[in-house]
Write an enzyme that holds these catalytic residues in place. Structure first.
Site, PDB file in Angstrom:
ATOM      1  N   GLY A  67     -25.695 -26.277  11.002  1.00 23.14           N
ATOM      2  CA  GLY A  67     -24.515 -26.300  11.717  1.00 23.14           C
ATOM      3  C   GLY A  67     -23.756 -26.342  10.234  1.00 23.14           C
ATOM      4  CB  ALA A  68     -20.481 -24.189   9.134  1.00 21.44           C
ATOM      5  CD  GLN A 105     -29.281 -22.490  17.092  1.00 17.56           C
ATOM      6  OE1 GLN A 105     -29.899 -21.825  17.949  1.00 17.56           O
ATOM      7  NE2 GLN A 105     -29.333 -21.875  15.614  1.00 17.56           N
ATOM      8  CG  ASP A 157     -21.645 -20.914  10.671  1.00 16.75           C
ATOM      9  OD1 ASP A 157     -21.738 -20.716  11.697  1.00 16.75           O
ATOM     10  OD2 ASP A 157     -22.471 -21.507  10.126  1.00 16.75           O
ATOM     11  CG  ASN A 185     -19.937 -19.364  15.687  1.00 17.55           C
ATOM     12  OD1 ASN A 185     -20.253 -20.214  15.039  1.00 17.55           O
ATOM     13  ND2 ASN A 185     -20.086 -19.454  17.099  1.00 17.55           N
TER      14      ASN A 185
HETATM   15  O1  MRU Z   1     -27.763 -21.253  12.473  1.00 19.40           O
HETATM   16  P1  MRU Z   1     -26.985 -22.406  13.010  1.00 19.40           P
HETATM   17  O2  MRU Z   1     -27.481 -23.458  13.979  1.00 19.40           O
HETATM   18  O3  MRU Z   1     -26.739 -23.066  11.616  1.00 19.40           O
HETATM   19  O4  MRU Z   1     -25.592 -21.962  13.347  1.00 19.40           O
HETATM   20  C1  MRU Z   1     -24.572 -22.913  13.881  1.00 19.40           C
HETATM   21  C2  MRU Z   1     -23.279 -22.443  14.155  1.00 19.40           C
HETATM   22  O5  MRU Z   1     -23.244 -21.151  14.435  1.00 19.40           O
HETATM   23  C3  MRU Z   1     -22.149 -23.330  14.687  1.00 19.40           C
HETATM   24  O6  MRU Z   1     -21.381 -22.647  15.650  1.00 19.40           O
HETATM   25  C4  MRU Z   1     -21.310 -23.225  13.402  1.00 19.40           C
HETATM   26  O7  MRU Z   1     -21.980 -23.739  12.297  1.00 19.40           O
HETATM   27  C5  MRU Z   1     -20.269 -24.360  13.659  1.00 19.40           C
HETATM   28  S1  MRU Z   1     -21.108 -26.064  13.767  1.00 19.40           S
HETATM   29  C6  MRU Z   1     -19.588 -27.248  14.054  1.00 19.40           C
END
Ligand code: MRU
Length: 347
Positions: A49-50, A198, A239, A249
């Protein structure tokens, strides 16, 4: 609003992360003592998550520099750059990671006349500040976004954007949590989010903890639900958002945005201001992470596809700004014209 778990905690002299690869079946908290372990946890998506990877990287930088025995600021600074480059190589798409590291770098420079041991403490304190700020930011995103949610709205969300992906509460999920506090008749559709699930593993886990009812759907069901009038609003996280509003995203977000537009459904992106990257003009310039094909051909280590199947596994896609109704931030809602209004909200 209370949250009974923390994705990241700083404890005395080390980091503790809730290993997201083990959820929802096992709640395992792992200790992290070195920068190498931080890199590995981000790469393997134990922390993800970003905003959460930005926070983890900030602490990771401290774990790297605290062992340094540099002669002077110049050689200390060379080592910091090396560690920053190393951490940035873990996952390329989310801008929050480099944002957090660059923020620390700026603070280091502002304190360059201090003793090196003191500068190390400054780095740790900046990481803690980034972490604390993110909790407050995510709460404000939730409060601002809840005002956009109509009574009894049926909200569709993608991937995981909750407290697991941030310091606390989340971004898109924070909007849902805050909307639920006001109206217990909202409904949530959770996309499973192939290939790493996720949505199915993490968003469901967080919604259950918050006692918010939801229904899990396969990613490919979203279009049908929109067309048959079962979705009032889509809210996702981000992201990286470029100067013109193009949004990176989780893979599948672009398809959702096009489908929402086709069906006249509002499509919102919830994010902290730190996810805007106005130094990048458009989504065409964003590096999209490609992950191991085995994440697609296998589930839980067991193959689903015939041996030697080659998969193509992009972790993110880019949604053009034209499909986005608005950005929900801690400072308020950003509406089109994005080029003008993103600049304005960033001051
Ligand atoms: O690959 P991930 O699970 O890190 O991807 C996460 C996402 O795409 C989320 O939508 C994004 O990071 C926002 S989280 C607040």
């Amino acid at each position: 609003m209370k949250q009974s778990y923390q994705s990241i905690t700083w404890q005395d002299d080390h980091l503790v992360i809730l290993d997201q690869t083990q959820l929802p079946h096992r709640e395992i908290y792992s200790e992290i003592h070195t920068i190498g372990q931080v890199w590995d946890a981000i790469k393997k998506m134990k922390v993800r998550g970003a905003p959460a990877i930005g926070i983890a990287a900030a602490y990771g930088l401290y774990l790297g520099v605290r062992e340094l025995d540099a002669k002077n600021f110049t050689s200390f600074n060379v080592e910091i750059d090396r560690w920053i480059e190393y951490l940035e190589s873990s996952r390329p798409t989310a801008v929050n990671l480099s944002w957090a590291l660059q923020r620390i770098k700026t603070t280091v420079f502002a304190n360059k006349d201090k003793d090196l041991e003191e500068i190390k403490e400054v780095i740790l304190n900046t990481a803690k500040t980034i972490h604390d700020e993110d909790k407050r930011t995510c709460k404000a995103i939730g409060e601002n976004g809840a005002g956009l949610v109509e009574k009894k709205a049926r909200i569709l969300t993608h991937c995981n954007t909750g407290g697991l992906a941030t310091g606390a509460y989340g971004t898109a999920l924070s909007v849902i949590l805050h909307a639920w506090e006001k109206d217990q008749e909202i409904q949530v559709w959770v996309d499973e989010t192939r290939p790493l699930l996720q949505g199915a593993r993490l968003t469901t886990w967080e919604l259950q903890k918050a006692e918010i009812p939801f229904r899990l759907i396969t990613d490919s069901m979203a279009g049908h639900l929109m067309k048959t009038g079962k979705v009032d609003m889509v809210i996702v996280g981000a992201d990286r958002v470029t100067a013109n509003g193009d949004t990176a995203n989780k893979i599948g977000t672009y398809s959702l945005a096009v489908l929402a537009s086709e069906n006249d459904i509002p499509f919102y992106v919830a994010l902290p201001l730190s996810t805007f990257d106005i130094n990048t003009e458009s989504g065409d310039e964003i590096e999209i992470e490609e992950r191991d094909g085995e994440e697609v051909t296998h589930i839980n280590g067991s193959p689903m596809a015939p041996k030697k199947t080659e998969a193509y596994n992009l972790a993110f896609d880019i949604t053009p700004g034209k499909y986005i109704t608005g950005f929900i931030t801690e400072e308020g809602i950003v509406k089109p014209d994005f080029k003008k209004n993103i600049k304005k909200i960033l001051g």
